[in-house]
Design a protein around this motif. Structure first.
Motif, PDB file in Angstrom:
ATOM      1  N   ASN A 252       0.860  -1.403   0.215  1.00  0.00           N
ATOM      2  CA  ASN A 252      -0.107  -0.071  -0.109  1.00  0.00           C
ATOM      3  C   ASN A 252       0.971   1.222  -0.099  1.00  0.00           C
ATOM      4  O   ASN A 252       2.223   1.455   0.418  1.00  0.00           O
ATOM      5  N   ASP A 253       0.401   2.495  -0.399  1.00  0.00           N
ATOM      6  CA  ASP A 253       1.068   3.468  -0.522  1.00  0.00           C
ATOM      7  C   ASP A 253       2.350   3.680  -1.121  1.00  0.00           C
ATOM      8  O   ASP A 253       3.402   4.650  -0.781  1.00  0.00           O
ATOM      9  N   ALA A 254       2.104   3.184  -2.384  1.00  0.00           N
ATOM     10  CA  ALA A 254       3.307   3.269  -3.296  1.00  0.00           C
ATOM     11  C   ALA A 254       3.200   4.620  -3.956  1.00  0.00           C
ATOM     12  O   ALA A 254       2.116   5.425  -3.956  1.00  0.00           O
ATOM     13  N   PRO A 255       4.534   5.285  -4.015  1.00  0.00           N
ATOM     14  CA  PRO A 255       4.520   6.626  -4.697  1.00  0.00           C
ATOM     15  C   PRO A 255       3.919   7.018  -5.763  1.00  0.00           C
ATOM     16  O   PRO A 255       3.815   6.016  -6.647  1.00  0.00           O
ATOM     17  N   GLU A 256       3.317   8.090  -6.030  1.00  0.00           N
ATOM     18  CA  GLU A 256       2.560   8.376  -7.024  1.00  0.00           C
ATOM     19  C   GLU A 256       3.496   8.831  -8.291  1.00  0.00           C
ATOM     20  O   GLU A 256       4.574   9.723  -8.046  1.00  0.00           O
ATOM     21  N   ILE A 257       3.212   8.654  -9.482  1.00  0.00           N
ATOM     22  CA  ILE A 257       4.043   9.218 -10.678  1.00  0.00           C
ATOM     23  C   ILE A 257       2.764   9.973 -11.416  1.00  0.00           C
ATOM     24  O   ILE A 257       1.939   9.752 -11.542  1.00  0.00           O
ATOM     25  N   ARG A 258       3.435  10.946 -12.249  1.00  0.00           N
ATOM     26  CA  ARG A 258       2.628  11.527 -13.127  1.00  0.00           C
ATOM     27  C   ARG A 258       2.742  10.770 -14.493  1.00  0.00           C
ATOM     28  O   ARG A 258       3.747   9.806 -14.738  1.00  0.00           O
ATOM     29  N   MET A 259       1.792  11.129 -15.379  1.00  0.00           N
ATOM     30  CA  MET A 259       1.821  10.373 -16.743  1.00  0.00           C
ATOM     31  C   MET A 259       3.429  10.648 -17.475  1.00  0.00           C
ATOM     32  O   MET A 259       3.748  11.660 -17.554  1.00  0.00           O
ATOM     33  N   GLY A 260       3.959   9.494 -17.747  1.00  0.00           N
ATOM     34  CA  GLY A 260       5.162   9.637 -18.664  1.00  0.00           C
ATOM     35  C   GLY A 260       6.424   9.432 -17.690  1.00  0.00           C
ATOM     36  O   GLY A 260       7.791   9.252 -18.292  1.00  0.00           O
ATOM     37  N   GLU A 261       6.164   9.500 -16.304  1.00  0.00           N
ATOM     38  CA  GLU A 261       7.272   9.165 -15.570  1.00  0.00           C
ATOM     39  C   GLU A 261       7.668   7.775 -15.357  1.00  0.00           C
ATOM     40  O   GLU A 261       7.226   6.792 -15.918  1.00  0.00           O
ATOM     41  N   ASP A 262       8.724   7.540 -14.616  1.00  0.00           N
ATOM     42  CA  ASP A 262       9.507   6.288 -14.477  1.00  0.00           C
ATOM     43  C   ASP A 262       9.092   5.623 -13.211  1.00  0.00           C
ATOM     44  O   ASP A 262       9.366   6.057 -11.986  1.00  0.00           O
ATOM     45  N   MET A 263       8.401   4.582 -13.096  1.00  0.00           N
ATOM     46  CA  MET A 263       8.068   3.926 -12.027  1.00  0.00           C
ATOM     47  C   MET A 263       9.322   2.915 -11.314  1.00  0.00           C
ATOM     48  O   MET A 263       9.170   2.349 -10.282  1.00  0.00           O
ATOM     49  N   SER A 264      10.269   2.888 -12.259  1.00  0.00           N
ATOM     50  CA  SER A 264      11.304   1.697 -11.703  1.00  0.00           C
ATOM     51  C   SER A 264      12.204   2.401 -10.540  1.00  0.00           C
ATOM     52  O   SER A 264      12.716   1.441  -9.724  1.00  0.00           O
ATOM     53  N   PHE A 265      12.257   3.704 -10.697  1.00  0.00           N
ATOM     54  CA  PHE A 265      12.957   4.263  -9.340  1.00  0.00           C
ATOM     55  C   PHE A 265      14.461   3.579  -9.376  1.00  0.00           C
ATOM     56  O   PHE A 265      14.993   3.413  -8.042  1.00  0.00           O
ATOM     57  N   GLY A 266      15.138   3.365 -10.408  1.00  0.00           N
ATOM     58  CA  GLY A 266      16.482   3.119 -10.284  1.00  0.00           C
ATOM     59  C   GLY A 266      16.531   1.309 -10.319  1.00  0.00           C
ATOM     60  O   GLY A 266      17.674   0.958 -10.418  1.00  0.00           O
ATOM     61  N   ALA A 267      15.454   0.867 -10.109  1.00  0.00           N
ATOM     62  CA  ALA A 267      15.675  -0.829 -10.333  1.00  0.00           C
ATOM     63  C   ALA A 267      16.291  -1.435 -11.621  1.00  0.00           C
ATOM     64  O   ALA A 267      16.203  -0.648 -12.511  1.00  0.00           O
ATOM     65  N   ALA A 268      17.144  -2.274 -11.521  1.00  0.00           N
ATOM     66  CA  ALA A 268      17.861  -2.814 -12.486  1.00  0.00           C
ATOM     67  C   ALA A 268      17.054  -3.566 -13.403  1.00  0.00           C
ATOM     68  O   ALA A 268      16.094  -4.305 -13.037  1.00  0.00           O
ATOM     69  N   GLY A 269      17.241  -3.219 -14.716  1.00  0.00           N
ATOM     70  CA  GLY A 269      16.410  -4.129 -15.702  1.00  0.00           C
ATOM     71  C   GLY A 269      16.137  -3.125 -16.989  1.00  0.00           C
ATOM     72  O   GLY A 269      16.830  -1.838 -17.151  1.00  0.00           O
ATOM     73  N   GLU A 270      15.803  -3.829 -18.170  1.00  0.00           N
ATOM     74  CA  GLU A 270      15.697  -2.850 -19.359  1.00  0.00           C
ATOM     75  C   GLU A 270      14.400  -1.942 -19.388  1.00  0.00           C
ATOM     76  O   GLU A 270      13.485  -2.454 -19.014  1.00  0.00           O
ATOM     77  N   PRO A 271      14.389  -0.676 -19.766  1.00  0.00           N
ATOM     78  CA  PRO A 271      13.379  -0.082 -19.494  1.00  0.00           C
ATOM     79  C   PRO A 271      12.565  -0.372 -20.463  1.00  0.00           C
ATOM     80  O   PRO A 271      12.676  -0.982 -21.635  1.00  0.00           O
ATOM     81  N   CYS A 272      11.169   0.046 -20.314  1.00  0.00           N
ATOM     82  CA  CYS A 272      10.052  -0.448 -20.792  1.00  0.00           C
ATOM     83  C   CYS A 272       8.804   0.553 -21.123  1.00  0.00           C
ATOM     84  O   CYS A 272       8.648   1.064 -19.750  1.00  0.00           O
ATOM     85  N   TRP A 273       8.410   1.095 -22.120  1.00  0.00           N
ATOM     86  CA  TRP A 273       7.523   2.059 -22.374  1.00  0.00           C
ATOM     87  C   TRP A 273       6.168   1.516 -22.294  1.00  0.00           C
ATOM     88  O   TRP A 273       5.861   0.670 -23.230  1.00  0.00           O
ATOM     89  N   ILE A 274       5.249   2.103 -21.184  1.00  0.00           N
ATOM     90  CA  ILE A 274       4.107   1.204 -21.318  1.00  0.00           C
ATOM     91  C   ILE A 274       3.116   2.176 -21.421  1.00  0.00           C
ATOM     92  O   ILE A 274       2.752   3.135 -20.824  1.00  0.00           O
ATOM     93  N   THR A 275       2.135   1.857 -22.234  1.00  0.00           N
ATOM     94  CA  THR A 275       0.800   2.799 -22.572  1.00  0.00           C
ATOM     95  C   THR A 275      -0.272   1.759 -22.612  1.00  0.00           C
ATOM     96  O   THR A 275      -0.268   0.647 -22.679  1.00  0.00           O
ATOM     97  N   GLY A 276      -1.573   2.590 -22.565  1.00  0.00           N
ATOM     98  CA  GLY A 276      -2.785   1.956 -22.510  1.00  0.00           C
ATOM     99  C   GLY A 276      -4.015   2.957 -22.191  1.00  0.00           C
ATOM    100  O   GLY A 276      -3.962   4.114 -22.095  1.00  0.00           O
ATOM    101  N   SER A 277      -5.110   2.209 -21.973  1.00  0.00           N
ATOM    102  CA  SER A 277      -6.204   3.021 -21.739  1.00  0.00           C
ATOM    103  C   SER A 277      -7.250   2.363 -20.715  1.00  0.00           C
ATOM    104  O   SER A 277      -6.993   1.125 -20.757  1.00  0.00           O
ATOM    105  N   VAL A 278      -8.030   3.112 -20.144  1.00  0.00           N
ATOM    106  CA  VAL A 278      -9.004   2.445 -19.047  1.00  0.00           C
ATOM    107  C   VAL A 278     -10.279   2.860 -19.500  1.00  0.00           C
ATOM    108  O   VAL A 278     -10.691   3.998 -19.581  1.00  0.00           O
ATOM    109  N   PHE A 279     -11.076   1.980 -19.825  1.00  0.00           N
ATOM    110  CA  PHE A 279     -12.387   2.148 -20.396  1.00  0.00           C
ATOM    111  C   PHE A 279     -13.521   1.135 -19.644  1.00  0.00           C
ATOM    112  O   PHE A 279     -12.899   0.191 -18.947  1.00  0.00           O
TER     113      PHE A 279
END
Length: 311
Positions: free
Chosen positions: A120-147
């Motif tokens: 619970n209470d994971a930090p908030e990010i704005r659209m286009g920001e990075d949720m990895s916060f420095g975790a090791a791994g290949e960057p991935c650009w994730i997009t989608g919609s909620v309908f």
């Protein structure tokens, strides 16, 4: 002088009568249960438990082994580890529970297991920001919609996302209190979302206890297919707990907790080092990246739901 020795057929019939008689006595012992639902549950459990024992002709040695197994599961369980939920996971009971309690609703996105690493209470990010916060791994650009199921955007939906790093570990598995590869974001008016994460990697469920020993004995892998977790909530909609999986992952057909749904397998497109990113982000020299799209459809209903599992 009368011969009192019965035939094998007579003995089998008498044995069957005694076993059936015992079941009926146990069932009758629950008849006075005031709560009708509880009465249904304990009586059905009695029937199925005895049916299993009789079908396999369970031995006393096997029954004692089962008692030891459950005792060991209890001993290893604490406030951070729930071995019985893990046991539920590897027998597919957790996924069956999710399937029954999240029935198909039109084109709504399918649910799957939560896993033990939601926070619970994971930090908030704005659209286009990075949720990895420095975790090791290949960057991935994730997009989608909620309908919704009618195709209308669901503005204000809250999306929680979290995943393992490239070594197969979640941030809570490290001892330095880091927060990485997890965040939440709020969907804008148009229903579209976008953020940076990591290309998912496989990892094993906890397998150093009795459940892990069971998997070893039956020669089953503890590995989960590569995935990225989503939890999506919005007033008036059923809370969605799900993943997306990597198309082509060799573990898709052998996920340790049976969490893979075909509709959740997505194409993660790989991009060579130096390829331009959608938002103009400059990646380190030599860094490859991927992208994926995941459109989410929420079913109508009450928000909130079962969040206990161990996969």
């Amino acid at each position: 002088m009368t011969n009192d020795v019965s035939t094998p057929g007579d003995q089998a019939a008498e044995q069957n009568r005694r076993e059936e008689q015992l079941i009926q006595r146990v069932l009758a012992s629950f008849e006075a249960t005031p709560n009708p639902r509880l009465r249904q549950l304990v009586q059905a459990l009695t029937k199925h438990l005895h049916a299993f024992m009789r079908e396999v002709r369970l031995t006393e040695h096997e029954w004692n082994g089962a008692i030891r197994f459950l005792s060991d599961a209890g001993h290893i369980t604490d406030d951070k580890r729930q071995e019985f939920v893990l046991l539920s996971d590897v027998f597919g009971a957790s996924m069956q529970m999710i399937s029954m309690n999240n029935p198909l609703h039109g084109n709504a996105t399918e649910a799957t297991v939560l896993g033990p690493f939601f926070v619970n209470d994971a930090p908030e990010i704005r659209m286009g920001e990075d949720m990895s916060f420095g975790a090791a791994g290949e960057p991935c650009w994730i997009t989608g919609s909620v309908f919704d199921v009618a195709g209308n955007p669901v503005p204000g939906a809250r999306i929680e996302v979290w995943e393992a790093d490239e070594d197969g570990f979640y941030d809570v598995q490290y001892r330095d209190d880091r927060t990485a590869a997890r965040a939440h974001l709020i969907v804008p008016e148009d229903g579209e979302f976008r953020f940076w994460g990591l290309t998912p990697t496989p990892y094993p469920i906890p397998h150093d206890g009795p459940v892990g020993k069971l998997l070893e004995l039956v020669e089953r892998s503890p590995l989960r297919a590569s995935h990225l977790h989503f939890l999506v909530e919005a007033p008036g909609y059923r809370t969605l707990i799900t993943h997306i999986f990597v198309k082509g992952d060799e573990l898709l057909t052998s996920d340790a907790v049976f969490g893979v749904q075909d509709s959740l397998i997505k194409e993660f497109t790989q991009h060579a080092a130096g390829s331009p990113t959608p938002d103009g982000r400059v990646l380190p020299d030599g860094a490859t990246w991927s992208d994926v799209r995941f459109d989410i459809v929420l079913a109508p209903g009450e928000s909130g739901g079962q969040r206990l599992t161990m996969s």
